[in-house]
Write an enzyme that holds these catalytic residues in place. Structure first.
Site, PDB file in Angstrom:
ATOM      1  N   ARG A  98      67.228  55.330  19.325  1.00 24.22           N
ATOM      2  CA  ARG A  98      68.580  55.542  19.869  1.00 24.22           C
ATOM      3  C   ARG A  98      69.433  55.940  18.675  1.00 24.22           C
ATOM      4  NH1 ARG A  98      71.354  53.976  24.588  1.00 24.22           N
ATOM      5  NH2 ARG A  98      73.533  53.404  24.315  1.00 24.22           N
ATOM      6  N   HIS A 125      69.899  62.520  26.777  1.00 16.97           N
ATOM      7  CA  HIS A 125      69.526  61.155  27.169  1.00 16.97           C
ATOM      8  C   HIS A 125      68.452  61.278  28.256  1.00 16.97           C
ATOM      9  CE1 HIS A 125      69.600  56.973  27.570  1.00 16.97           C
ATOM     10  NE2 HIS A 125      70.876  56.733  27.804  1.00 16.97           N
ATOM     11  N   GLN A 128      67.524  58.370  30.779  1.00 18.04           N
ATOM     12  CA  GLN A 128      68.544  58.151  31.797  1.00 18.04           C
ATOM     13  C   GLN A 128      68.417  59.169  32.922  1.00 18.04           C
ATOM     14  OE1 GLN A 128      71.181  55.618  31.891  1.00 18.04           O
ATOM     15  NE2 GLN A 128      71.007  56.384  33.976  1.00 18.04           N
ATOM     16  N   ASP A 219      80.610  59.336  34.048  1.00 15.75           N
ATOM     17  CA  ASP A 219      80.310  58.610  32.811  1.00 15.75           C
ATOM     18  C   ASP A 219      81.626  58.393  32.071  1.00 15.75           C
ATOM     19  OD1 ASP A 219      78.972  57.409  30.727  1.00 15.75           O
ATOM     20  OD2 ASP A 219      77.959  59.223  30.018  1.00 15.75           O
ATOM     21  N   CYS A 259      76.003  55.809  34.631  1.00 13.71           N
ATOM     22  CA  CYS A 259      74.925  55.356  33.749  1.00 13.71           C
ATOM     23  C   CYS A 259      75.273  54.082  32.976  1.00 13.71           C
ATOM     24  CB  CYS A 259      74.521  56.463  32.793  1.00 13.71           C
ATOM     25  SG  CYS A 259      75.880  57.126  31.821  1.00 13.71           S
ATOM     26  N   ARG A 287      66.107  51.924  35.132  1.00 12.90           N
ATOM     27  CA  ARG A 287      65.820  52.290  33.741  1.00 12.90           C
ATOM     28  C   ARG A 287      64.491  51.679  33.313  1.00 12.90           C
ATOM     29  NH1 ARG A 287      69.695  53.596  29.954  1.00 12.90           N
ATOM     30  NH2 ARG A 287      67.904  53.736  28.564  1.00 12.90           N
TER      31      ARG A 287
END
Length: 302
Positions: A98, A125, A128, A219, A259, A287
């Site tokens: 990450r 991402h 996701q 988001d 998300c 996830r």
């Protein structure tokens, strides 16, 4: 699939990954396929869902996850990424990163001896986006829907454009002028869309963009690293808040996605996030199931 650095890496196995994710949701263990496997998890950015979901996923499948913050590594003291990758990947079976910069993950993968997973960068991402496809299919029974992403054309939006195009899903990114998604990724998504029959668009017109929307996705307006622009972004995005009036432009049975983390009262209201239309908590749970499928794909064939 050698690595998952971008959604494009999954283009030949995307349906297999999604099918396996659904299987893992029904049977969390599925025979401990990653028994004695180890995943190094490098975090340059804070995380809730990414850390917990990957760590629990490895545990359920018989393996183990090793949490490493940037302060735990010699990278923070000047060791180059190439040397960290060369050494670390002699100890573990896979690496999830990450990171702040997408290019750093690409470079790590270049010098890695094991599969590398992009757990989030400033550009994409992918975990996701794959999760979101699973969630949409769960609730709509098909990928042939219209997904509308509202707000900042950020890393999540970029990955969703690619993912939607790969499975034949229509997608419109509704963004204020100056906040559009990455144009290179948008063009790549349109190329995929030619083969799958999906329609991929960008607009700043809220009403037109939301027309016939089956899924409304948003988001945060201020992502990690954009804090200095917070005031300007809040002003620029004020008309793009997902609230009950906003949703009137979508289909009556449209579902709402986010998300997370959500800044309630900014990009989305309490009323919407807690409404029957919200599938946000299913999305968060998924996830873990999707990442199991990604890990299964990468680590059982390595």
């Amino acid at each position: 699939m050698k690595h998952l650095l971008s959604v494009t890496d999954a283009q030949d196995s995307i349906f297999e990954i999604l099918e396996n994710a659904a299987k893992f949701k029904k049977d969390p263990i599925m025979g401990h396929p990653l028994k004695d496997k180890t995943l190094a998890m490098i975090f340059e950015k804070a995380s809730t869902r990414t850390r917990v979901s990957f760590e629990v996923a490895m545990f359920h499948m018989g393996g183990s996850g090793l949490y490493l913050s940037a302060d735990d590594l010699q990278l923070g003291r000047g060791e180059i990424i190439e040397d960290t990758a060369r050494a670390m990947t002699r100890y573990v079976d896979g690496v999830m990163i990450r990171a702040k910069e997408h290019d750093d993950v690409l470079k790590f993968a270049e010098y890695s001896n094991v599969p590398v997973i992009n757990g989030l960068t400033n550009k994409e991402h992918p975990c996701q986006a794959l999760t979101d496809l699973l969630t949409i299919h769960e609730h709509k029974g098909t990928y042939k829907v219209k997904l509308v992403f509202v707000g900042d054309g950020n890393n999540v939006c970029n990955s969703l454009l690619l993912a939607a195009a790969l499975v034949g899903m229509d997608m419109t990114a509704v963004c204020p002028s100056g906040y559009e998604p990455d144009m290179e990724i948008f063009k790549k998504a349109q190329e995929f869309a030619k083969n799958t029959g999906s329609n991929i668009e960008i607009t700043s017109d809220i009403q037109e963009g939301l027309k016939d929307a089956d899924v409304v996705y948003t988001d945060v307006w201020v992502s990690m690293g954009d804090e200095a622009e917070a005031s300007k972004r809040e002003e620029d995005f004020k008309d793009y808040q997902v609230n009950t009036d906003f949703l009137k432009h979508a289909k009556d049975d449209a579902i709402v996605m986010h998300c997370l983390p959500a800044i309630r009262g900014q990009e989305i209201t309490d009323e919407v996030i807690n409404s029957p239309e919200s599938v946000i908590w299913d999305q968060a749970e998924n996830r873990m199931h999707t990442q199991k499928a990604v890990l299964y794909n990468l680590l059982t064939t390595f």
